[in-house]
Design an enzyme around this catalytic site. Sequence first.
Site, PDB file in Angstrom:
ATOM      1  N   HIS A 101      10.702 -16.183   5.236  1.00  0.00           N
ATOM      2  CA  HIS A 101      11.807 -15.251   5.481  1.00  0.00           C
ATOM      3  C   HIS A 101      11.343 -14.006   6.218  1.00  0.00           C
ATOM      4  O   HIS A 101      10.147 -13.708   6.277  1.00  0.00           O
ATOM      5  CB  HIS A 101      12.525 -14.863   4.179  1.00  0.00           C
ATOM      6  CG  HIS A 101      11.669 -14.124   3.178  1.00  0.00           C
ATOM      7  ND1 HIS A 101      11.062 -14.741   2.104  1.00  0.00           N
ATOM      8  CD2 HIS A 101      11.349 -12.814   3.061  1.00  0.00           C
ATOM      9  CE1 HIS A 101      10.410 -13.842   1.380  1.00  0.00           C
ATOM     10  NE2 HIS A 101      10.559 -12.651   1.955  1.00  0.00           N
ATOM     11  N   GLU A 116       4.057 -10.537   3.776  1.00  0.00           N
ATOM     12  CA  GLU A 116       4.150 -11.098   2.430  1.00  0.00           C
ATOM     13  C   GLU A 116       3.649 -12.542   2.495  1.00  0.00           C
ATOM     14  O   GLU A 116       3.998 -13.281   3.418  1.00  0.00           O
ATOM     15  CB  GLU A 116       5.610 -11.078   1.960  1.00  0.00           C
ATOM     16  CG  GLU A 116       5.832 -11.710   0.590  1.00  0.00           C
ATOM     17  CD  GLU A 116       7.332 -11.765   0.209  1.00  0.00           C
ATOM     18  OE1 GLU A 116       8.162 -11.123   0.887  1.00  0.00           O
ATOM     19  OE2 GLU A 116       7.641 -12.482  -0.757  1.00  0.00           O
TER      20      GLU A 116
HETATM   21  C1  LIG Z   1      12.608  -9.672  -3.036  1.00  0.00           C
HETATM   22  C2  LIG Z   1      11.297  -9.711  -3.707  1.00  0.00           C
HETATM   23  C3  LIG Z   1      10.141  -9.953  -2.780  1.00  0.00           C
HETATM   24  C4  LIG Z   1      10.231 -11.383  -2.248  1.00  0.00           C
HETATM   25  O1  LIG Z   1      10.165 -12.302  -3.115  1.00  0.00           O
HETATM   26  O2  LIG Z   1      10.381 -11.638  -1.060  1.00  0.00           O
HETATM   27  C5  LIG Z   1      10.052  -8.903  -1.704  1.00  0.00           C
HETATM   28  O3  LIG Z   1      10.030  -9.107  -0.540  1.00  0.00           O
HETATM   29  S1  LIG Z   1       9.963  -7.282  -2.328  1.00  0.00           S
HETATM   30  C6  LIG Z   1       9.868  -6.237  -0.888  1.00  0.00           C
HETATM   31  C7  LIG Z   1       9.551  -4.855  -1.309  1.00  0.00           C
HETATM   32  N1  LIG Z   1       8.201  -4.738  -1.821  1.00  0.00           N
HETATM   33  C8  LIG Z   1       7.198  -4.236  -1.117  1.00  0.00           C
HETATM   34  O4  LIG Z   1       7.333  -3.795   0.030  1.00  0.00           O
HETATM   35  C9  LIG Z   1       5.845  -4.239  -1.799  1.00  0.00           C
HETATM   36  C10 LIG Z   1       4.706  -3.964  -0.847  1.00  0.00           C
HETATM   37  N2  LIG Z   1       4.848  -2.647  -0.231  1.00  0.00           N
HETATM   38  C11 LIG Z   1       4.025  -1.627  -0.563  1.00  0.00           C
HETATM   39  O5  LIG Z   1       3.108  -1.770  -1.354  1.00  0.00           O
HETATM   40  C12 LIG Z   1       4.312  -0.311   0.100  1.00  0.00           C
HETATM   41  O6  LIG Z   1       5.636  -0.230   0.538  1.00  0.00           O
HETATM   42  C13 LIG Z   1       3.340  -0.017   1.307  1.00  0.00           C
HETATM   43  C14 LIG Z   1       3.484  -1.050   2.436  1.00  0.00           C
HETATM   44  C15 LIG Z   1       1.870   0.039   0.825  1.00  0.00           C
HETATM   45  C16 LIG Z   1       3.713   1.355   1.872  1.00  0.00           C
HETATM   46  O7  LIG Z   1       3.809   2.207   0.789  1.00  0.00           O
HETATM   47  P1  LIG Z   1       3.319   3.734   0.860  1.00  0.00           P
HETATM   48  O8  LIG Z   1       1.910   3.783   1.298  1.00  0.00           O
HETATM   49  O9  LIG Z   1       3.653   4.445  -0.381  1.00  0.00           O
HETATM   50  O10 LIG Z   1       4.318   4.252   1.960  1.00  0.00           O
HETATM   51  P2  LIG Z   1       4.080   5.175   3.172  1.00  0.00           P
HETATM   52  O11 LIG Z   1       5.443   5.541   3.613  1.00  0.00           O
HETATM   53  O12 LIG Z   1       3.132   6.288   2.805  1.00  0.00           O
HETATM   54  O13 LIG Z   1       3.413   4.237   4.272  1.00  0.00           O
HETATM   55  C17 LIG Z   1       2.019   4.159   4.528  1.00  0.00           C
HETATM   56  C18 LIG Z   1       1.874   3.563   5.920  1.00  0.00           C
HETATM   57  O14 LIG Z   1       2.426   2.234   5.953  1.00  0.00           O
HETATM   58  C19 LIG Z   1       3.511   2.198   6.886  1.00  0.00           C
HETATM   59  N3  LIG Z   1       4.549   1.320   6.346  1.00  0.00           N
HETATM   60  C20 LIG Z   1       5.199   1.472   5.186  1.00  0.00           C
HETATM   61  N4  LIG Z   1       6.072   0.476   4.993  1.00  0.00           N
HETATM   62  C21 LIG Z   1       5.944  -0.328   6.086  1.00  0.00           C
HETATM   63  C22 LIG Z   1       6.580  -1.530   6.475  1.00  0.00           C
HETATM   64  N5  LIG Z   1       7.515  -2.119   5.709  1.00  0.00           N
HETATM   65  N6  LIG Z   1       6.225  -2.100   7.641  1.00  0.00           N
HETATM   66  C23 LIG Z   1       5.278  -1.530   8.448  1.00  0.00           C
HETATM   67  N7  LIG Z   1       4.612  -0.379   8.116  1.00  0.00           N
HETATM   68  C24 LIG Z   1       4.973   0.202   6.959  1.00  0.00           C
HETATM   69  C25 LIG Z   1       3.961   3.617   7.038  1.00  0.00           C
HETATM   70  O15 LIG Z   1       4.619   3.816   8.256  1.00  0.00           O
HETATM   71  C26 LIG Z   1       2.651   4.373   6.966  1.00  0.00           C
HETATM   72  O16 LIG Z   1       1.975   4.251   8.199  1.00  0.00           O
HETATM   73  P3  LIG Z   1       1.086   5.459   8.754  1.00  0.00           P
HETATM   74  O17 LIG Z   1       2.001   6.624   8.842  1.00  0.00           O
HETATM   75  O18 LIG Z   1       0.584   4.962  10.071  1.00  0.00           O
HETATM   76  O19 LIG Z   1      -0.033   5.667   7.741  1.00  0.00           O
HETATM   77 CO   LIG Z   2      10.201 -10.824   0.836  1.00  0.00          CO
END
Ligand SMILES: CC[C@@H](C(=O)O)C(=O)SCCNC(=O)CCNC(=O)[C@H](O)C(C)(C)COP(=O)(O)OP(=O)(O)OC[C@H]1O[C@@H](n2cnc3c(N)ncnc32)[C@H](O)[C@@H]1OP(=O)(O)O
Ligand SMILES: [Co+2]
Length: 139
Positions: free
Chosen positions: A8, A130
């Site tokens: 997905h 993922e």
């Molecule tokens: C429905 C259930 C399940 C399934 O079965 O399919 C799912 O899909 S659940 C979906 C939701 N769950 C998750 O996203 C869990 C994993 N995500 C995380 O652990 C965090 O969101 C993260 C990716 C580590 C980011 O968290 P955090 O560090 O707290 O956020 P920041 O805003 O500080 O971002 C840091 C850095 O990462 C970039 N970022 C954040 N999210 C994304 C994204 N979705 N795609 C691409 N990049 C992302 C963000 O821009 C920051 O970048 P820099 O500024 O360059 O450091």
């Molecule tokens: Co998902």
Amino acid sequence: MKLGRLNHVGVATPSIEKSIETYRTLLGADVIGTPFDLPAQGVKVCFIDAPNTQIELIEPYDESSPIAGFLRKDPAGGQHHVCFEVPDIDQAVAEMTANGATILGAPRIGAHGTPIVFVHPRDFGGMLVELMETPKEDH
Ligand SMILES: CC[C@@H](C(=O)O)C(=O)SCCNC(=O)CCNC(=O)[C@H](O)C(C)(C)COP(=O)(O)OP(=O)(O)OC[C@H]1O[C@@H](n2cnc3c(N)ncnc32)[C@H](O)[C@@H]1OP(=O)(O)O
Ligand SMILES: [Co+2]
């Protein structure tokens, strides 16, 4: 490790109901079931069917949700992650870690009832990945 199907594409949205309406009206898409809550993952979820994959609409379950953080930066939402199937999640985690990837936490049960894990976006040029263990009936 053997890369499997694209299961997905995750799409963050402030309103699953409004997004469903958009996919139905503009794309003639079918919705799979009805939206459901996954509090352990911090999300409300609904799947849109496509012939070769699914769109996973995800809305924050509460303010601590990773999707709430995403929407604070992009209030309209957007493409959030891609999910690839792998035959064995523990093997995938071990091999990817050995090859330098940053795995975000331990495997947990995802929306399809099989173990999932996330890989940091920096490992894939800014794309959150993922990994999902292929359901046994699909092997
Ligand atoms: C429905 C259930 C399940 C399934 O079965 O399919 C799912 O899909 S659940 C979906 C939701 N769950 C998750 O996203 C869990 C994993 N995500 C995380 O652990 C965090 O969101 C993260 C990716 C580590 C980011 O968290 P955090 O560090 O707290 O956020 P920041 O805003 O500080 O971002 C840091 C850095 O990462 C970039 N970022 C954040 N999210 C994304 C994204 N979705 N795609 C691409 N990049 C992302 C963000 O821009 C920051 O970048 P820099 O500024 O360059 O450091
Ligand atoms: Co998902």
